[in-house]
Design a protein around this motif. Structure first.
Motif, mmCIF file in Angstrom:
data_model
loop_
_atom_site.group_PDB
_atom_site.id
_atom_site.type_symbol
_atom_site.label_atom_id
_atom_site.label_comp_id
_atom_site.label_asym_id
_atom_site.label_seq_id
_atom_site.Cartn_x
_atom_site.Cartn_y
_atom_site.Cartn_z
ATOM 1 N N GLN A 138 0.879 -1.104 -0.218
ATOM 2 C CA GLN A 138 0.144 -0.020 0.060
ATOM 3 C C GLN A 138 0.989 1.089 -0.279
ATOM 4 N N LEU B 185 -5.944 -0.271 0.179
ATOM 5 C CA LEU B 185 -6.454 -0.687 1.701
ATOM 6 C C LEU B 185 -7.725 -0.024 1.597
ATOM 7 N N ILE B 186 -8.614 -1.058 1.432
ATOM 8 C CA ILE B 186 -10.681 0.516 1.590
ATOM 9 C C ILE B 186 -10.949 -0.612 3.302
ATOM 10 N N ALA B 187 -11.605 0.396 3.860
ATOM 11 C CA ALA B 187 -12.356 -0.415 4.900
ATOM 12 C C ALA B 187 -14.318 -0.546 4.325
ATOM 13 N N ARG C 292 -9.302 -3.091 7.719
ATOM 14 C CA ARG C 292 -9.271 -2.640 6.434
ATOM 15 C C ARG C 292 -9.798 -4.133 6.213
#
Length: 218
Positions: free
Chosen positions: A179, A186-188, A211
């Motif tokens: 990342q 990296l996404i929530a 995440r």
């Protein structure tokens, strides 16, 4: 392609990938095919071989290049070079192939020993960030094939696909490094049917929280 020709082609491919440093870094597709594809051949002629080696776990394939996985890949290469079916065709052997064989012979103990590295009792250990990056990108592309996940691949699925080839600590550290280098974001987000083990197999960033998904940026 006969089985004998398949052994020769597969072994030459792996030898070239090893010689180009494929166990330490991803080798660009053009760089590898320039070595192995003769004037009378096409890259497409090698597609079946690439797919076979990928299924074996000998190589990792991303959109940009190839990597030789240090466990299974070196094992298959060693078996190929020792096979009675392996030989160079024609009367002239490329300089790269001759030099690669000399290097292999001089390093054979180190090379073959590295194929026996174990993680939690299993072979095929991922021993470096570069190898992890290549495998992670390959797994991402596999899970997101034909964009069926809309470019948002659950991190827990990537972790489980790679399995015991890498420790949990290294997975977390190297995924964050991917990342940082703007390869993944990296996404929530909410995971359908979230369970405690899916949450645990995702990743928590100190000070930023959980995440759940990875999105490829490059």
């Amino acid at each position: 392609m006969t089985s004998k020709n398949t052994v020769q082609t597969r072994t030459r491919l792996l030898l070239a990938l090893w010689d180009l440093g494929g166990t330490q870094q991803e080798v660009k597709k053009g760089q590898l095919t320039k070595r192995i594809v003769s004037k009378s051949q096409k890259v497409a002629d090698y597609q079946v071989i690439f797919e076979e080696l990928q299924k074996q776990g000998a190589i990792a394939i991303s959109k940009k290049g190839y990597s030789l996985l240090s466990g299974k890949g070196l094992e298959v290469l060693d078996e190929g070079l020792r096979s009675g079916d392996f030989k160079f065709e024609g009367t002239i052997v490329g300089t790269w192939a001759a030099n690669a064989l000399v290097k292999w012979i001089s390093q054979i103990d180190v090379a073959v020993t590295s194929a026996d590295v174990l993680v939690n009792g299993k072979s095929g250990a991922i021993a470096s960030y570069d190898e992890f990056k290549s495998v992670a990108l390959n797994v991402y592309d596999k899970l997101n094939q034909n964009y069926n996940l809309d470019d948002l691949v659950p991190i827990y699925r990537i972790r489980r696909e790679i399995g015991d080839r890498v420790s949990r600590e290294d997975f977390n550290e190297w995924l964050l490094e991917i990342q940082e280098k703007d390869i993944f974001q990296l996404i929530a987000g909410e995971i359908p049917d979230l369970t405690a083990d899916k949450r645990e197999d995702s990743i928590t960033i100190p000070g930023a929280g959980l995440r759940s998904y990875a999105k490829r940026l490059s």
